[in-house]
Design a protein around this motif. Structure first.
Motif, PDB file in Angstrom:
ATOM      1  N   GLY A  83       0.807  -1.207   0.000  1.00 28.40           N
ATOM      2  CA  GLY A  83       0.000   0.000   0.000  1.00 28.40           C
ATOM      3  C   GLY A  83       0.839   1.255   0.000  1.00 28.40           C
ATOM      4  O   GLY A  83       0.465   2.266  -0.620  1.00 28.40           O
ATOM      5  N   VAL A  84       1.979   1.224   0.655  1.00 29.78           N
ATOM      6  CA  VAL A  84       2.850   2.403   0.690  1.00 29.78           C
ATOM      7  C   VAL A  84       3.318   2.757  -0.714  1.00 29.78           C
ATOM      8  O   VAL A  84       3.447   3.929  -1.067  1.00 29.78           O
ATOM      9  CB  VAL A  84       4.045   2.164   1.636  1.00 29.78           C
ATOM     10  CG1 VAL A  84       5.028   3.322   1.562  1.00 29.78           C
ATOM     11  CG2 VAL A  84       3.550   1.988   3.073  1.00 29.78           C
ATOM     12  N   ARG A  85       3.566   1.743  -1.524  1.00 27.65           N
ATOM     13  CA  ARG A  85       3.948   2.006  -2.916  1.00 27.65           C
ATOM     14  C   ARG A  85       2.826   2.732  -3.652  1.00 27.65           C
ATOM     15  O   ARG A  85       3.063   3.680  -4.409  1.00 27.65           O
ATOM     16  CB  ARG A  85       4.270   0.688  -3.620  1.00 27.65           C
ATOM     17  CG  ARG A  85       4.775   0.860  -5.043  1.00 27.65           C
ATOM     18  CD  ARG A  85       5.103  -0.498  -5.659  1.00 27.65           C
ATOM     19  NE  ARG A  85       5.669  -0.309  -6.983  1.00 27.65           N
ATOM     20  CZ  ARG A  85       4.955  -0.115  -8.090  1.00 27.65           C
ATOM     21  NH1 ARG A  85       3.623  -0.082  -8.011  1.00 27.65           N
ATOM     22  NH2 ARG A  85       5.531   0.051  -9.249  1.00 27.65           N
ATOM     23  N   ALA A  86       1.587   2.308  -3.412  1.00 29.34           N
ATOM     24  CA  ALA A  86       0.437   2.960  -4.034  1.00 29.34           C
ATOM     25  C   ALA A  86       0.296   4.391  -3.535  1.00 29.34           C
ATOM     26  O   ALA A  86       0.009   5.311  -4.306  1.00 29.34           O
ATOM     27  CB  ALA A  86      -0.830   2.158  -3.745  1.00 29.34           C
ATOM     28  N   TYR A  87       0.497   4.595  -2.230  1.00 33.66           N
ATOM     29  CA  TYR A  87       0.381   5.939  -1.661  1.00 33.66           C
ATOM     30  C   TYR A  87       1.440   6.872  -2.248  1.00 33.66           C
ATOM     31  O   TYR A  87       1.175   8.046  -2.535  1.00 33.66           O
ATOM     32  CB  TYR A  87       0.534   5.897  -0.144  1.00 33.66           C
ATOM     33  CG  TYR A  87      -0.474   5.039   0.571  1.00 33.66           C
ATOM     34  CD1 TYR A  87      -1.752   4.835   0.048  1.00 33.66           C
ATOM     35  CD2 TYR A  87      -0.161   4.416   1.772  1.00 33.66           C
ATOM     36  CE1 TYR A  87      -2.682   4.046   0.703  1.00 33.66           C
ATOM     37  CE2 TYR A  87      -1.081   3.623   2.439  1.00 33.66           C
ATOM     38  CZ  TYR A  87      -2.340   3.442   1.901  1.00 33.66           C
ATOM     39  OH  TYR A  87      -3.243   2.661   2.552  1.00 33.66           O
ATOM     40  N   LYS A  88       2.643   6.353  -2.399  1.00 35.57           N
ATOM     41  CA  LYS A  88       3.708   7.174  -2.978  1.00 35.57           C
ATOM     42  C   LYS A  88       3.344   7.581  -4.408  1.00 35.57           C
ATOM     43  O   LYS A  88       3.529   8.737  -4.801  1.00 35.57           O
ATOM     44  CB  LYS A  88       5.024   6.415  -2.957  1.00 35.57           C
ATOM     45  CG  LYS A  88       6.194   7.196  -3.543  1.00 35.57           C
ATOM     46  CD  LYS A  88       7.486   6.392  -3.511  1.00 35.57           C
ATOM     47  CE  LYS A  88       8.630   7.171  -4.148  1.00 35.57           C
ATOM     48  NZ  LYS A  88       9.884   6.382  -4.138  1.00 35.57           N
ATOM     49  N   THR A  89       2.822   6.635  -5.175  1.00 32.98           N
ATOM     50  CA  THR A  89       2.403   6.938  -6.546  1.00 32.98           C
ATOM     51  C   THR A  89       1.368   8.051  -6.570  1.00 32.98           C
ATOM     52  O   THR A  89       1.408   8.945  -7.420  1.00 32.98           O
ATOM     53  CB  THR A  89       1.825   5.676  -7.210  1.00 32.98           C
ATOM     54  OG1 THR A  89       2.840   4.666  -7.269  1.00 32.98           O
ATOM     55  CG2 THR A  89       1.314   5.971  -8.612  1.00 32.98           C
ATOM     56  N   ALA A  90       0.434   8.008  -5.609  1.00 30.52           N
ATOM     57  CA  ALA A  90      -0.652   8.990  -5.567  1.00 30.52           C
ATOM     58  C   ALA A  90      -0.225  10.339  -5.014  1.00 30.52           C
ATOM     59  O   ALA A  90      -0.978  11.307  -5.102  1.00 30.52           O
ATOM     60  CB  ALA A  90      -1.801   8.445  -4.726  1.00 30.52           C
ATOM     61  N   GLY A  91       0.973  10.424  -4.428  1.00 31.34           N
ATOM     62  CA  GLY A  91       1.487  11.715  -3.996  1.00 31.34           C
ATOM     63  C   GLY A  91       1.507  11.953  -2.503  1.00 31.34           C
ATOM     64  O   GLY A  91       1.689  13.098  -2.074  1.00 31.34           O
ATOM     65  N   LEU A  92       1.357  10.896  -1.673  1.00 30.12           N
ATOM     66  CA  LEU A  92       1.491  11.112  -0.235  1.00 30.12           C
ATOM     67  C   LEU A  92       2.917  11.532   0.109  1.00 30.12           C
ATOM     68  O   LEU A  92       3.880  11.160  -0.569  1.00 30.12           O
ATOM     69  CB  LEU A  92       1.131   9.834   0.536  1.00 30.12           C
ATOM     70  CG  LEU A  92      -0.284   9.853   1.135  1.00 30.12           C
ATOM     71  CD1 LEU A  92      -1.337   9.757   0.044  1.00 30.12           C
ATOM     72  CD2 LEU A  92      -0.466   8.730   2.145  1.00 30.12           C
TER      73      LEU A  92
END
Length: 449
Positions: free
Chosen positions: A178-187
């Motif tokens: 999930g952290v990879r997804a969050y990074k992609t989304a701009g967190l």
């Protein structure tokens, strides 16, 4: 005993992370000498969740890279043999199985709409079929979480958002990926240490109420933590939020050498408390201390706080994002769309797919805004717009040049969302008027298939 404490799927077990019917169908292809027949499978979704106006494709390039390395090792073959469901000859074939096909993907963080492929696999059917369950699992999770996170970061605007969701996510694999997804989304950061270190996202965190409660006096807890960690964030709502802020101010007055970077509000009327806390801090000469808000936040509550001009500098978001509470699934499909050079179409009610290998072209108007997409046959020429799909794996080999072209996903995501009309990026439920049409050639082929 070791079986009971294995934390997740080991890399050497990934080939077995599939549904039984993928293996039994592949054995059937092998028995019928069809396993080398060329095929194309397409990964897409037919409709958006009710609360989404786009999805943010994520994980497809991660999946493609993993699938290019997939192997059935000796242990996997022995475990399959023990099921007594597979022929020795087929298991020998699996032992030498390698993905040797092509995988076309859109870049990580591409906003997509119904029927647009996230990826397409061109390979002998005996190779492409075995990828279905794993690729859907990998892409489903990251796309679902990235889409939710993109809505949250869009609502937050220039305010940083940090992931606090690990504790309630659906398993440890989801928490890390999930952290990879969050990074992609701009967190901007995460409290998840392994996730942050593995995916190069800044580690952020404050303290829990238990630390405060472990001290006899809230002031003693603040003092000790501030002495341990310079420029720290103090959680001020264990007893009374405003009293907690006042105690932070008193602490800094008593020990001017200490530094506090922020106070965190984690309960109550966050907007009102933020305004009162900001006034107290500013009056005491501490305008440098920021205010972080958490407590069940999602894109809607964040947007409301910002619209009310609550003086909140950053947001910590947990459960609502970690499980994508309002839309926990995207109905992805991995369908055979071409076989032996011929288009294939599933005609089941409500589950019709577009045939053959495809490309998606994204068009812009004179002002540079996205104005519509065209789903076309992959070999069509003369179509306007940016082609979204590119080969990431060719002949079984990862194309690092293609991968490099899609780096810096967070900046690309934000830039892409800025180019869409507001009815696409709106947070409210409702239909998007964004146009997605099929090319004339694709429509004609679908009628004939």
């Amino acid at each position: 005993m070791s079986e009971l404490i294995t934390p997740n799927v080991a890399d050497e077990e990934l080939a077995l992370l599939t549904d039984l019917y993928q293996l039994t169908m592949t054995q059937a292809y092998w028995k019928e000498s069809l396993h080398e027949t060329p095929a194309t499978f397409s990964l897409f979704f037919r409709k958006l969740p009710a609360s989404r106006r786009f999805i943010l494709a994520c994980g497809q390039q991660h999946a493609a890279a993993m699938l290019s390395q997939l192997r059935f090792n000796d242990t996997a073959i022995k475990r399959l043999k023990n099921t007594q469901m597979f022929d020795t000859g087929f298991l020998d074939w699996l032992a030498n199985w390698r993905f040797e096909g092509d995988i076309w993907t859109v870049p990580e963080g591409t906003p997509l709409f119904p029927n647009e492929p996230l990826l397409e696999v061109d390979a002998p059917i005996g190779q492409a079929q075995l990828l279905e369950s794993l690729v859907m699992n990998l892409v489903q999770l990251e796309t679902t979480l990235a889409t939710k996170a993109a809505r949250i970061t869009w609502a937050a605007g220039d305010h940083p958002v940090v992931d606090f969701g690990m504790r309630r996510m659906h398993g440890i694999d989801a928490a890390v990926r999930g952290v990879r997804a969050y990074k992609t989304a701009g967190l901007h950061g995460t409290s998840n240490v392994l996730g942050g270190l593995r995916h190069d996202l800044a580690l952020n965190g404050t303290m829990a109420h238990s630390y405060i409660l472990a001290h006899d006096d809230e002031r003693d807890a603040f003092r000790a933590f501030a002495r341990h960690y310079a420029n720290t964030t103090l959680l001020v709502d264990t007893y009374d939020t405003i009293t907690g802020v006042e105690r932070v101010i008193d602490l800094l007055r008593e020990e001017p050498s200490l530094t506090v970077g922020a106070v965190r509000l984690d309960s109550g009327d966050l907007g009102d408390l933020a305004k009162r806390a900001r006034a107290l801090l500013d009056d005491a000469g501490h305008s440098e201390i920021k205010i972080i808000a958490s407590s069940g936040l999602d894109e809607h509550s964040i947007a409301e706080l910002i619209n009310d001009e609550a003086p909140i500098d950053a947001f910590g978001v947990g459960t609502q994002m970690g499980v994508s509470a309002d839309a926990p699934v995207i109905d992805l499909s991995y369908k055979l769309v071409e076989y032996a050079g011929q288009p294939r179409v599933k005609y089941s009610t409500g589950k019709v797919n577009l045939p053959s290998r495809k490309q998606v072209y994204r068009r812009q108007d004179a002002q540079g805004r996205y104005c519509g997409d065209v789903i076309a046959l992959r070999d069509e020429t003369g179509l306007d717009g940016e082609a979204l799909l590119a080969p990431l794996v060719k002949g079984g080999e990862l194309q690092t040049a293609t991968l490099a072209q899609t780096e810096n996903a967070p900046a690309r995501v934000r830039e892409a969302l800025r180019h869409f009309p507001t009815h696409v990026t709106a947070l409210e439920e409702g239909e998007s008027d964004y146009t997605v049409e099929e090319s004339a050639a694709l429509r004609d082929l679908a009628k004939k298939a």
